[in-house]
Design a protein around this motif. Structure first.
Motif, mmCIF file in Angstrom:
data_model
loop_
_atom_site.group_PDB
_atom_site.id
_atom_site.type_symbol
_atom_site.label_atom_id
_atom_site.label_comp_id
_atom_site.label_asym_id
_atom_site.label_seq_id
_atom_site.Cartn_x
_atom_site.Cartn_y
_atom_site.Cartn_z
ATOM 1 N N GLY A 64 27.145 19.489 7.697
ATOM 2 C CA GLY A 64 27.306 20.324 8.878
ATOM 3 C C GLY A 64 28.405 21.358 8.790
ATOM 4 O O GLY A 64 28.421 22.315 9.567
ATOM 5 N N GLU A 65 29.352 21.196 7.852
ATOM 6 C CA GLU A 65 30.462 22.152 7.778
ATOM 7 C C GLU A 65 30.200 23.275 6.777
ATOM 8 O O GLU A 65 31.011 24.185 6.624
ATOM 9 C CB GLU A 65 31.749 21.427 7.400
ATOM 10 N N LEU A 66 29.039 23.239 6.094
ATOM 11 C CA LEU A 66 28.745 24.205 5.037
ATOM 12 C C LEU A 66 28.043 25.444 5.574
ATOM 13 O O LEU A 66 27.374 25.395 6.616
ATOM 14 C CB LEU A 66 27.864 23.550 3.967
ATOM 15 N N ASN A 67 28.173 26.554 4.841
ATOM 16 C CA ASN A 67 27.404 27.753 5.186
ATOM 17 C C ASN A 67 26.017 27.673 4.542
ATOM 18 O O ASN A 67 25.695 26.697 3.861
ATOM 19 C CB ASN A 67 28.146 29.027 4.772
ATOM 20 N N ALA A 68 25.213 28.706 4.753
ATOM 21 C CA ALA A 68 23.819 28.663 4.315
ATOM 22 C C ALA A 68 23.694 28.491 2.806
ATOM 23 O O ALA A 68 22.902 27.675 2.316
ATOM 24 C CB ALA A 68 23.093 29.928 4.775
ATOM 25 N N ALA A 69 24.473 29.270 2.046
ATOM 26 C CA ALA A 69 24.388 29.205 0.585
ATOM 27 C C ALA A 69 24.837 27.842 0.069
ATOM 28 O O ALA A 69 24.214 27.281 -0.853
ATOM 29 C CB ALA A 69 25.227 30.317 -0.029
ATOM 30 N N GLU A 70 25.907 27.296 0.650
ATOM 31 C CA GLU A 70 26.418 25.995 0.224
ATOM 32 C C GLU A 70 25.427 24.886 0.540
ATOM 33 O O GLU A 70 25.248 23.942 -0.245
ATOM 34 C CB GLU A 70 27.752 25.713 0.914
ATOM 35 N N ARG A 71 24.758 24.989 1.680
ATOM 36 C CA ARG A 71 23.756 23.990 2.047
ATOM 37 C C ARG A 71 22.602 23.978 1.046
ATOM 38 O O ARG A 71 22.172 22.920 0.578
ATOM 39 C CB ARG A 71 23.208 24.283 3.452
ATOM 40 N N PRO A 77 27.291 28.679 10.675
ATOM 41 C CA PRO A 77 26.556 27.403 10.627
ATOM 42 C C PRO A 77 27.405 26.168 10.879
ATOM 43 O O PRO A 77 26.855 25.111 11.222
ATOM 44 C CB PRO A 77 25.994 27.386 9.191
ATOM 45 N N ASN A 78 28.746 26.285 10.747
ATOM 46 C CA ASN A 78 29.564 25.103 10.995
ATOM 47 C C ASN A 78 29.606 24.720 12.474
ATOM 48 O O ASN A 78 30.245 23.730 12.843
ATOM 49 C CB ASN A 78 30.982 25.265 10.438
ATOM 50 N N ILE A 79 28.893 25.477 13.316
ATOM 51 C CA ILE A 79 28.742 25.045 14.704
ATOM 52 C C ILE A 79 28.048 23.685 14.763
ATOM 53 O O ILE A 79 28.221 22.919 15.710
ATOM 54 C CB ILE A 79 27.957 26.089 15.544
ATOM 55 N N GLU A 80 27.282 23.381 13.715
ATOM 56 C CA GLU A 80 26.637 22.066 13.649
ATOM 57 C C GLU A 80 27.677 20.959 13.623
ATOM 58 O O GLU A 80 27.512 19.919 14.280
ATOM 59 C CB GLU A 80 25.734 21.975 12.417
ATOM 60 N N ASN A 81 28.761 21.158 12.873
ATOM 61 C CA ASN A 81 29.816 20.150 12.849
ATOM 62 C C ASN A 81 30.550 20.060 14.183
ATOM 63 O O ASN A 81 31.003 18.983 14.574
ATOM 64 C CB ASN A 81 30.803 20.433 11.721
ATOM 65 N N GLN A 82 30.687 21.179 14.866
ATOM 66 C CA GLN A 82 31.294 21.136 16.194
ATOM 67 C C GLN A 82 30.472 20.247 17.123
ATOM 68 O O GLN A 82 31.020 19.493 17.926
ATOM 69 C CB GLN A 82 31.402 22.549 16.772
ATOM 70 N N LEU A 83 29.162 20.352 17.000
ATOM 71 C CA LEU A 83 28.277 19.494 17.792
ATOM 72 C C LEU A 83 28.356 18.042 17.318
ATOM 73 O O LEU A 83 28.455 17.115 18.126
ATOM 74 C CB LEU A 83 26.840 19.996 17.703
ATOM 75 N N ASN A 84 28.312 17.845 16.004
ATOM 76 C CA ASN A 84 28.321 16.483 15.460
ATOM 77 C C ASN A 84 29.537 15.690 15.909
ATOM 78 O O ASN A 84 29.451 14.486 16.192
ATOM 79 C CB ASN A 84 28.288 16.525 13.928
ATOM 80 N N TYR A 85 30.688 16.356 15.969
ATOM 81 C CA TYR A 85 31.947 15.655 16.256
ATOM 82 C C TYR A 85 32.516 16.004 17.629
ATOM 83 O O TYR A 85 33.703 15.790 17.886
ATOM 84 C CB TYR A 85 32.974 15.980 15.162
ATOM 85 N N HIS A 86 31.677 16.487 18.511
ATOM 86 C CA HIS A 86 32.149 16.881 19.838
ATOM 87 C C HIS A 86 32.679 15.683 20.616
ATOM 88 O O HIS A 86 33.675 15.786 21.353
ATOM 89 C CB HIS A 86 31.021 17.557 20.624
ATOM 90 N N HIS A 87 32.049 14.545 20.449
ATOM 91 C CA HIS A 87 32.483 13.315 21.120
ATOM 92 C C HIS A 87 33.233 12.391 20.164
ATOM 93 O O HIS A 87 34.226 11.767 20.551
ATOM 94 C CB HIS A 87 31.276 12.564 21.700
ATOM 95 N N VAL A 88 32.786 12.311 18.940
ATOM 96 C CA VAL A 88 33.383 11.403 17.958
ATOM 97 C C VAL A 88 34.522 12.130 17.243
ATOM 98 O O VAL A 88 34.299 12.908 16.316
ATOM 99 C CB VAL A 88 32.332 10.900 16.953
ATOM 100 N N LYS A 89 35.742 11.870 17.688
ATOM 101 C CA LYS A 89 36.931 12.503 17.102
ATOM 102 C C LYS A 89 37.593 11.600 16.066
ATOM 103 O O LYS A 89 38.346 12.082 15.220
ATOM 104 C CB LYS A 89 37.954 12.834 18.190
ATOM 105 N N SER A 90 37.360 10.301 16.149
ATOM 106 C CA SER A 90 37.931 9.365 15.188
ATOM 107 C C SER A 90 37.008 8.168 15.067
ATOM 108 O O SER A 90 36.064 7.994 15.859
ATOM 109 C CB SER A 90 39.323 8.900 15.623
ATOM 110 N N ILE A 91 37.282 7.325 14.101
ATOM 111 C CA ILE A 91 36.452 6.152 13.864
ATOM 112 C C ILE A 91 36.430 5.227 15.083
ATOM 113 O O ILE A 91 35.449 4.521 15.328
ATOM 114 C CB ILE A 91 36.935 5.405 12.603
ATOM 115 N N PHE A 92 37.488 5.252 15.864
ATOM 116 C CA PHE A 92 37.570 4.354 17.017
ATOM 117 C C PHE A 92 36.675 4.805 18.170
ATOM 118 O O PHE A 92 36.371 4.019 19.065
ATOM 119 C CB PHE A 92 39.027 4.211 17.455
#
Length: 277
Positions: free
Chosen positions: A112-119, A184-199
């Protein structure tokens, strides 16, 4: 025929049409959210397309590719199928069949943190496999939770070409990044919007509707060791065993970055040398 459909189109980085917190919980195994998303996608697809399309062939739903551990999309797929089957049965059509796209490459990078070429570079060495004979003469619905750059879609379509599939194909997404100006890293913003840590995973795992997936397993295995140990000591034996078995099933014991955390899990399950792993 290839037809693409997405329930939500993202045009602005702060407006999604769905709750980013809910999406984050979904990505880490909250099956209640998967039910909401899958049902909504099915209803949108029925409303916007199937109501006007004559269904002459058997429909086959195919979730996003995975090896042993299912993806978050797999949980959404289950509820998508439940809702779609209800409509198909009421309309007198055959209910859904399912197929799996098998994948062979395992990687620890956070996609989720990668750009198009890296993906595309990351997954370009992957190989997707499917049962061509089973699909013959049927209409295929490839399902995924979000389309960001289209890299996974390119891999699916490459597989379609390699297997010489002549089927009508639907590419369905719960959401799609429709504004190319948004990174494209907006995907990571969504992925971790609630989950900030393992706890933050504890309420999801210990809730009434947990569905383990690839993301949560990789996240836990890749986490800071000291925090990981504290987290794991608060989990049930059932979950620890599930985590270990899923990790082995996906071959994560062969990845150096996961070795220390996985070793701790193994010692929790096999605390003495009387039982050999």
């Amino acid at each position: 025929m290839t037809f693409t459909y997405s329930l939500h189109k993202i045009h602005h980085p702060d407006s999604f049409g769905f709750s980013p917190d809910a999406y984050s919980r979904f990505k880490f195994g909250d099956d209640a959210v998967a039910r909401s998303f899958g049902t909504a996608l099915a209803e949108g697809f029925i409303r916007d397309h199937l109501c006007y399309a004559g269904l002459e062939k058997q429909l086959v739903v195919i979730s996003s590719p995975y090896a042993f551990i299912p993806t978050a999309t797999f949980a959404m797929k289950n509820h998508f199928v439940f809702r779609l089957n209800s409509w198909l049965a009421e309309a007198g059509y055959p209910v859904i069949q399912e197929a799996k796209v098998h994948r062979t490459v395992t990687y620890k990078e956070d996609y989720g943190e990668l750009n198009a070429a890296e993906r595309l570079k990351l997954i370009g060495n992957d190989a997707f496999h499917i049962d061509r004979t089973f699909l013959e003469g049927k209409t295929l619905i490839f399902l995924d939770d979000i389309r960001i750059t289209g890299s996974h879609e390119k891999m699916i379509l490459r597989m379609v070409e390699e297997y010489e599939l002549k089927n009508d194909i639907y590419l369905l997404y719960f959401a799609e990044l429709a504004n190319p100006a948004i990174h494209p890293n907006i995907e990571n913003q969504l992925n971790y919007h609630h989950v900030k840590s393992i706890f933050d995973l504890e309420k999801i795992i210990q809730g009434d509707s947990f569905f383990i997936n690839t993301r949560i397993v990789k996240y836990i295995l890749n986490y800071d060791y000291d925090s990981f140990c504290i987290f794991l000591q608060n989990q049930t034996e059932t979950f620890i065993n599930l985590l270990y078995n899923m990790a082995l099933g996906n071959g994560y014991h062969t990845i150096d970055a996961y070795a220390r955390n996985l070793g701790f899990i193994k010692r929790c399950i096999y605390p003495t040398n009387n039982i050999k792993a």
